[in-house]
Design an enzyme around this catalytic site. Structure first.
Site, PDB file in Angstrom:
ATOM      1  N   HIS A 140       0.909  -1.378  -0.283  1.00 16.33           N
ATOM      2  CA  HIS A 140      -0.047  -0.019   0.131  1.00 16.33           C
ATOM      3  C   HIS A 140       1.008   1.238   0.033  1.00 16.33           C
ATOM      4  CE1 HIS A 140      -2.801   2.988   2.030  1.00 16.33           C
ATOM      5  NE2 HIS A 140      -3.504   2.212   1.482  1.00 16.33           N
ATOM      6  N   ASP A 217       3.225  -4.194   8.056  1.00 14.27           N
ATOM      7  CA  ASP A 217       2.027  -3.439   7.885  1.00 14.27           C
ATOM      8  C   ASP A 217       0.770  -4.691   7.944  1.00 14.27           C
ATOM      9  OD1 ASP A 217      -0.099  -2.311   7.096  1.00 14.27           O
ATOM     10  OD2 ASP A 217       0.475  -1.675   5.035  1.00 14.27           O
ATOM     11  N   GLN A 220      -4.374  -4.947   6.841  1.00 12.12           N
ATOM     12  CA  GLN A 220      -5.362  -5.925   6.478  1.00 12.12           C
ATOM     13  C   GLN A 220      -5.184  -7.260   7.025  1.00 12.12           C
ATOM     14  OE1 GLN A 220      -7.821  -4.676   4.563  1.00 12.12           O
ATOM     15  NE2 GLN A 220      -6.975  -2.915   3.906  1.00 12.12           N
ATOM     16  N   LYS A 243     -10.146  -0.633  10.648  1.00 12.49           N
ATOM     17  CA  LYS A 243     -10.470  -1.911   9.646  1.00 12.49           C
ATOM     18  C   LYS A 243     -10.729  -2.977  10.565  1.00 12.49           C
ATOM     19  CE  LYS A 243      -7.172  -0.002   6.417  1.00 12.49           C
ATOM     20  NZ  LYS A 243      -7.757   0.541   5.339  1.00 12.49           N
ATOM     21  N   CYS A 381      -5.061   2.575  -3.565  1.00 16.48           N
ATOM     22  CA  CYS A 381      -3.733   3.220  -2.901  1.00 16.48           C
ATOM     23  C   CYS A 381      -2.644   2.144  -3.284  1.00 16.48           C
ATOM     24  CB  CYS A 381      -4.003   3.577  -1.446  1.00 16.48           C
ATOM     25  SG  CYS A 381      -5.162   4.807  -1.289  1.00 16.48           S
TER      26      CYS A 381
HETATM   27  N1  C6P Z   1      -6.300   0.557   3.090  1.00 19.49           N
HETATM   28  C1  C6P Z   1      -8.188   0.361   1.444  1.00 19.49           C
HETATM   29  O1  C6P Z   1      -9.218   0.592   0.849  1.00 19.49           O
HETATM   30  P1  C6P Z   1      -4.761   3.830   7.383  1.00 19.49           P
HETATM   31  O2  C6P Z   1      -5.324   4.529   6.301  1.00 19.49           O
HETATM   32  O3  C6P Z   1      -3.788   4.372   8.085  1.00 19.49           O
HETATM   33  O4  C6P Z   1      -6.100   3.398   8.268  1.00 19.49           O
HETATM   34  O5  C6P Z   1      -4.274   2.475   6.618  1.00 19.49           O
HETATM   35  C2  C6P Z   1      -3.496   2.615   5.390  1.00 19.49           C
HETATM   36  C3  C6P Z   1      -3.320   1.377   5.134  1.00 19.49           C
HETATM   37  C4  C6P Z   1      -2.146   0.594   5.196  1.00 19.49           C
HETATM   38  N2  C6P Z   1      -1.666  -0.563   4.660  1.00 19.49           N
HETATM   39  C5  C6P Z   1      -2.722  -1.446   4.056  1.00 19.49           C
HETATM   40  C6  C6P Z   1      -2.319  -2.910   3.603  1.00 19.49           C
HETATM   41  C7  C6P Z   1      -3.935  -0.754   3.708  1.00 19.49           C
HETATM   42  O6  C6P Z   1      -4.723  -1.388   2.841  1.00 19.49           O
HETATM   43  C8  C6P Z   1      -4.259   0.469   4.170  1.00 19.49           C
HETATM   44  C9  C6P Z   1      -5.534   1.188   3.890  1.00 19.49           C
HETATM   45  C10 C6P Z   1      -7.567   1.114   2.401  1.00 19.49           C
HETATM   46  O7  C6P Z   1      -7.534  -0.634   0.966  1.00 19.49           O
HETATM   47  C11 C6P Z   1      -7.785   2.557   2.465  1.00 19.49           C
HETATM   48  S1  C6P Z   1      -6.763   3.047   1.202  1.00 19.49           S
END
Ligand code: C6P
Length: 423
Positions: A140, A217, A220, A243, A381
Site C-alpha cells: 500500500h 504492515d 489488512q 479496519k 492506494c
Molecule cells: N487501505 C483500502 O481501501 P490507514 O488509512 O492508515 O487506516 O491504513 C492505511 C493502509 C495501510 N496498509 C494497508 C495494507 C492498507 O490497506 C491501508 C488502507 C484502505 O485498501 C484505504 S486506502
C-alpha cells in the site's frame, strides 16, 4: 437477507451455536439493517473500513456521556476513569496480538502513522547514504511513500521484492535483495489490493538471519487472522483500528521494547516528556514518549471494545468463516464470463479484486451501487500493484465475517446486470 444459518464448522458450531451464526453476528452491526437505493445494503468494502458493532458505538457514547476528560493529567475521579479505560484498551491490544508488555503498544492515528513513525525515528537513526530499505511490490502507498521520503532525505535506496502473476511474493528473489546495506525490511502481512497473505514469518527469519529488523504492515491482517507478534518475531507491527471494527482515527504501532526505547521521539508536546526546561527536555518512558498531545481517547476506548467483541467471536472462527466465504466468492465471481480475477495467490484473506472485459471498474461500481452493493473501485492506494498487472484499476469486493453467501450471490447477480447494461 441472511436468513440461512451459515455454519462453517459443525463441530464448533454445536459447541458455540452463536459463534458461527452469521444472522446473530449481523444483529450486532446496526448499520447493516439499512437499505441503499431501496435495496438491502450489501457492504463489501471492508478493506477500506469495516462496520462497527453496537458495543463499540456504546463505548464511544459512554466515554462522552460519562467519562469525558483528559487522561494522565487530572487528579479527579473523572480523569482517573478515562485514564483507566484508555490504559485498559492498551492492555487489550497487548493481549490480542500477544505482545510481551503493554508498553510495547503505541497508540497512533492508524497504520499510516505507524509506518511514518518508524521511518522518521528508527529509519532516520539507522538509514544513511548508500543504505537500502527493502519492501515488496504489493505494498500500500502507506508502506512505500514514508520510505521514499526517508531514502530521498538520506541518499538511500528503496529496493522492491517482486511478485509473480498470481500476486505472490517471489521469496527467492526477495532474499537475494537482503544485504549488508539493508537497514530495515517493511512488508505487508496481507495485500489490500490482491488479498495475498505474505509469508511474514519466513520473511522475518530471513531478515533476522542478517540482523535486519522487520516492520509488518498488519492493516489488512488483524481483522481477518489471528496475529501473534511474538510468534512472528516482528520488530514492528502496524494496525488500523477502523479496519478491525473499531473507530476511525486510532491505530496501533507495536514495537519491541528495546527498539522503542532506543528510538528518538516522533513528535514533541504534552505527555511525551518527564521534564522540560528551555535548556533541555527529558522524554517520558515508552509508550508515552511516542504519544505527544491529547490522544484520540474515545476512539482508543472504542478500539478496546472492538477487541473484546472480536475476542468473544474468536479470531479462529472469523478466519475459518471468511476462508470459506472467500472460496465461495472466488468460485461464484471467477466463473462469470468476462470477469478476470486479479490476485490469485494460494494464501489469501478477505479480498476479491477483478476486472471486467470492456467495462471500466468505476462503471461497475456505480451500477453495483444502484443495487445496494458497496465495493471499492480504483487503484486502492496501491498503484504499483496495478502497474504490475498492466491495469489502471480493479473492482474490489472485500469481506468481513458478517458477510454472507447471499451477499456474494447478490454481487454475482449485480455483475450479470452490469454485463447486460454494457452489452
Ligand atoms: N487501505 C483500502 O481501501 P490507514 O488509512 O492508515 O487506516 O491504513 C492505511 C493502509 C495501510 N496498509 C494497508 C495494507 C492498507 O490497506 C491501508 C488502507 C484502505 O485498501 C484505504 S486506502
Amino acid at each position: 437477507m441472511a436468513t440461512t444459518r451459515e455454519i462453517v464448522n459443525p463441530a464448533i458450531a454445536e459447541a458455540h451455536p452463536r459463534l458461527f451464526d452469521v444472522r446473530h453476528i449481523r444483529e450486532d452491526f446496526p448499520i447493516l439493517k439499512q437499505k441503499m437505493h431501496g435495496k438491502p445494503l450489501v457492504y463489501l468494502d471492508n478493506a477500506a473500513t469495516s462496520q462497527k458493532p453496537q458495543v463499540v458505538i456504546d463505548a464511544l457514547l459512554r466515554y462522552y456521556l460519562q467519562d469525558c476528560s483528559n487522561i494522565h493529567r487530572g487528579v479527579y475521579l473523572l480523569s482517573e476513569r478515562s485514564t483507566q479505560a484508555y490504559e485498559d484498551a492498551r492492555a487489550n491490544v497487548q493481549k490480542f496480538i500477544n505482545a510481551a508488555e503493554s508498553r510495547e503498544i503505541v497508540f497512533v492515528r492508524g497504520s499510516t502513522e505507524g509506518m511514518n513513525l518508524v521511518a522518521q525515528t528508527y529509519g532516520r537513526q539507522h538509514v544513511g547514504a548508500g543504505d537500502e530499505v527493502l519492501i515488496t511490490a504489493l505494498e500500500h502507498h502507506s508502506n512505500i511513500v514514508p520510505w521514499q521520503i526517508l531514502c530521498e532525505e538520506k541518499g538511500a535506496r528503496l529496493r522492491v521484492g517482486p511478485i509473480n502473476d498470481r500476486g505472490e511474493l517471489i521469496l527467492g528473489e526477495f532474499e537475494k535483495l537482503l544485504s549488508d546495506r539493508t537497514k530495515i525490511v517493511a512488508v505487508a502481512h496481507v495485500s489490500n489490493a490482491l488479498g495475498t497473505i505474505n509469508p511474514v514469518k519466513q520473511i522475518v527469519a530471513m531478515a533476522h538471519a542478517r540482523k535486519i529488523p522487520v516492520l509488518i504492515d498488519g492493516a489488512q491482517a488483524v481483522p481477518h487472522l489471528k496475529v501473534d507478534v511474538r510468534a512472528l518475531d516482528a520488530d514492528f507491527y502496524a494496525i488500523s483500528g477502523h479496519k478491525m471494527f473499531g473507530p476511525t482515527g486510532i491505530g496501533v504501532l507495536y514495537g519491541k521494547a528495546h527498539l522503542l526505547e532506543s528510538m528518538p521521539p516522533y513528535q514533541g508536546g504534552g505527555d511525551m516528556i518527564l521534564n522540560v526546561t528551555f535548556e533541555k527536555t527529558t522524554y517520558n518512558h515508552i509508550p508515552h514518549k511516542f504519544e505527544a498531545g491529547t490522544p484520540n481517547i474515545a476512539a482508543t476506548i472504542g478500539l478496546g471494545a472492538a477487541i473484546d467483541y472480536l475476542t468473544g467471536v474468536g479470531m479462529e472462527n472469523v478466519a475459518s468463516y471468511e476462508h470459506a466465504l472467500l472460496a465461495y466468492a472466488t468460485e461464484a465471481i471467477g466463473q462469470i464470463p468476462g470477469v478476470r480475477l486479479i490476485g490469485t495467490a494460494r494464501e489469501k484473506a478477505g479480498v476479491l479484486s477483478f476486472v471486467m472485459d470492456g467495462i471500466h471498474p468505476h462503471d461497475v461500481g456505480t451500477v453495483l451501487d444502484q443495487e445496494g452493493i458497496a465495493v471499492r473501485t480504483g487503484h486502492h492506494c496501491a498503484q504499483p500493484v496495478m502497474e504490475r498487472f498492466g491495469i489502471p484499476a480493479t473492482v474490489r469486493a472485500s469481506l468481513a465475517f458478517y458477510n454472507t453467501k447471499q451477499e456474494i450471490n447478490a454481487l454475482a447477480a449485480g455483475l450479470e446486470h452490469v454485463k447486460r447494461m454494457f452489452a
